[in-house]
Write a protein that holds these residues in place. Structure first.
Motif, PDB file in Angstrom:
ATOM      1  N   PHE A 112      -4.287  -1.506   0.440  1.00 50.39           N
ATOM      2  CA  PHE A 112      -3.296  -2.135  -0.427  1.00 50.39           C
ATOM      3  C   PHE A 112      -3.585  -1.761  -1.877  1.00 50.39           C
ATOM      4  O   PHE A 112      -3.976  -2.600  -2.704  1.00 50.39           O
ATOM      5  N   ASP A 113      -3.395  -0.466  -2.174  1.00 48.01           N
ATOM      6  CA  ASP A 113      -3.749   0.065  -3.488  1.00 48.01           C
ATOM      7  C   ASP A 113      -2.668  -0.159  -4.538  1.00 48.01           C
ATOM      8  O   ASP A 113      -2.943  -0.091  -5.731  1.00 48.01           O
ATOM      9  N   ARG A 114      -1.443  -0.439  -4.113  1.00 47.62           N
ATOM     10  CA  ARG A 114      -0.362  -0.637  -5.077  1.00 47.62           C
ATOM     11  C   ARG A 114      -0.363  -2.062  -5.643  1.00 47.62           C
ATOM     12  O   ARG A 114      -0.212  -2.244  -6.848  1.00 47.62           O
ATOM     13  N   ARG A 115      -0.542  -3.028  -4.760  1.00 51.26           N
ATOM     14  CA  ARG A 115      -0.615  -4.412  -5.233  1.00 51.26           C
ATOM     15  C   ARG A 115      -1.266  -5.277  -4.179  1.00 51.26           C
ATOM     16  O   ARG A 115      -0.983  -5.145  -2.982  1.00 51.26           O
ATOM     17  N   SER A 116      -2.147  -6.141  -4.603  1.00 48.10           N
ATOM     18  CA  SER A 116      -2.735  -7.149  -3.713  1.00 48.10           C
ATOM     19  C   SER A 116      -3.004  -8.386  -4.560  1.00 48.10           C
ATOM     20  O   SER A 116      -4.010  -8.471  -5.259  1.00 48.10           O
ATOM     21  N   GLY A 144       0.807  -1.216   0.000  1.00 46.77           N
ATOM     22  CA  GLY A 144       0.000   0.000   0.000  1.00 46.77           C
ATOM     23  C   GLY A 144       0.836   1.260   0.000  1.00 46.77           C
ATOM     24  O   GLY A 144       1.969   1.282   0.483  1.00 46.77           O
ATOM     25  N   SER A 145       0.258   2.336  -0.522  1.00 48.45           N
ATOM     26  CA  SER A 145       0.940   3.632  -0.568  1.00 48.45           C
ATOM     27  C   SER A 145       1.005   4.254   0.819  1.00 48.45           C
ATOM     28  O   SER A 145       0.076   4.138   1.619  1.00 48.45           O
ATOM     29  N   VAL A 146       2.109   4.956   1.084  1.00 44.01           N
ATOM     30  CA  VAL A 146       2.304   5.662   2.345  1.00 44.01           C
ATOM     31  C   VAL A 146       2.572   7.132   2.027  1.00 44.01           C
ATOM     32  O   VAL A 146       3.369   7.457   1.149  1.00 44.01           O
ATOM     33  N   ALA A 147       1.894   8.027   2.723  1.00 40.30           N
ATOM     34  CA  ALA A 147       2.090   9.469   2.557  1.00 40.30           C
ATOM     35  C   ALA A 147       2.998   9.962   3.677  1.00 40.30           C
ATOM     36  O   ALA A 147       2.544  10.187   4.801  1.00 40.30           O
ATOM     37  N   VAL A 148       4.281  10.120   3.393  1.00 34.47           N
ATOM     38  CA  VAL A 148       5.230  10.535   4.415  1.00 34.47           C
ATOM     39  C   VAL A 148       5.023  12.000   4.789  1.00 34.47           C
ATOM     40  O   VAL A 148       5.221  12.393   5.941  1.00 34.47           O
TER      41      VAL A 148
END
Length: 351
Positions: free
Chosen positions: A89-93, A76-80
């Motif tokens: 888990f928007d990037r890959r599942s 999933g993407s993380v907003a630092v």
């Protein structure tokens, strides 16, 4: 003694199970000070994922015996920059099976055809300097009826087959379901096929990608097609690369041409440069060009600092900008004919 034997038996069983499977926690934390400007307005702030997209994930393998393995991948993407508001888990599942036949994979994943766009861009199609050669005809709002655009990075509900590598040759084919009811008009909206074939054996890497996506409305069906060809050759002191990409659909078309290179600087540095030209069909004075420069310096095996700089020049009817992925630093308004400049200075840590 009896209790000791039971404990030893449990430990042996656990050790055997552990030897047959593995799970890995991994991620990237990337943040930078970024400035984006057009001819009339600018914005400066903290950005997330300029050199590598920030992410958190889990992946694992289980040995099923007989050369067969089960796999899963959740990322999933993380907003630092601001911590984000939700995590998914928007990037890959995906879940799959791997064997001598190759790999069958189910779930949300990158489009096979998109892999060329990021592989043969020295900046990986992200950040201020990324080529932005995906969804050239538009996102899902513009390319109505598609899952995420005219040729997006990722899509959901995919069945993938990946061939085993055969002397450097490899291939991947995908089918994506739009999941519309059979009673709906134009119920193929959201469906797509995507494929990639290539040859990779150092120093040469070359691949061809193709995608066909169904979109439109209940009244009118639209088919979007994307084709790209990329290649790189690692000479040791420099790695040149080239990408030719095109998208067609809804009576429109865009071609993109990227020339790039990466070169080591000393033992810890790397210089990158990329130039992309966008050529728009069916519309006059709508072309753009983009020049990106970057330097990455390794502080350790996991940590780097970097600087990126990009300049975009638009014709009078074009308004292309940057490929930033920050959740909070919005790109400034770029009106038709504007030029745009962006830079980022940041740090990336992977684990």
């Amino acid at each position: 003694m009896k209790h000791s034997l039971i404990a030893l038996s449990i430990l042996a069983t656990t050790a055997g199970a552990s030897a047959q499977s593995s799970t890995t926690l991994f991620g990237v934390v990337d943040a930078s000070v970024t400035r984006l400007s057009s001819d009339s307005v600018s914005v400066t702030g903290l950005s997330s994922g300029e050199q590598s997209s920030s992410r958190l994930g889990f992946r694992g393998l289980e040995d099923l015996g007989g050369g067969l393995k089960a796999s899963f991948w959740l990322e999933g993407s993380v907003a630092v920059d601001n911590g984000g508001t939700t995590f998914r888990f928007d990037r890959r599942s995906t879940v799959g099976l791997i064997g001598g036949f190759g790999e069958v994979r189910l779930g949300r994943d990158k489009l096979a055809s998109y892999l060329n766009v990021e592989t043969f861009d020295p900046f990986g199609d992200i950040g201020v300097a990324g080529n932005g050669a995906n969804n050239m005809l538009g996102n899902a709002t513009v390319a109505a009826g598609t899952q995420e655009g005219s040729h997006s990075k990722r899509a959901s509900n995919i069945v993938s087959y990946l061939t085993p590598k055969m002397g450097g040759f490899h291939g991947q084919v995908q089918y994506g379901f739009g999941e519309r009811a059979s009673s709906e008009p134009n119920n193929s909206r959201g469906n797509f096929v995507s494929a990639r074939v290539g040859y990779q054996s150092n120093p040469l890497d070359i691949a061809l990608g193709y995608a066909q996506l169904k979109g439109g409305t209940a009244i009118q069906e639209v088919t979007y097609k994307a084709v790209n060809l990329g290649a790189s050759y690692d000479l040791g002191f420099v790695k040149p690369m080239v990408l030719i990409a095109t998208e067609r659909g809804a009576g429109r078309g865009v071609n993109a041409y990227t020339l790039g290179a990466s070169a080591p600087v000393g033992q810890a540095g790397e210089f990158r440069v990329g130039y992309t030209r966008f050529s728009t069909r069916n519309q006059v004075e709508a072309d753009s060009s983009k020049l990106g420069l970057g330097y990455i310096h390794k502080l350790s095996k996991r940590t780097v600092v970097y600087g990126l700089l990009a300049r975009v020049s638009n014709d009078s009817n074009a308004n292309r900008g940057f490929a930033v992925s920050s959740s909070s630093l919005a790109s400034p308004l770029i009106v038709a004919g504007d030029s745009a400049t962006g830079y980022s200075i940041g740090v990336r840590h992977s684990f």
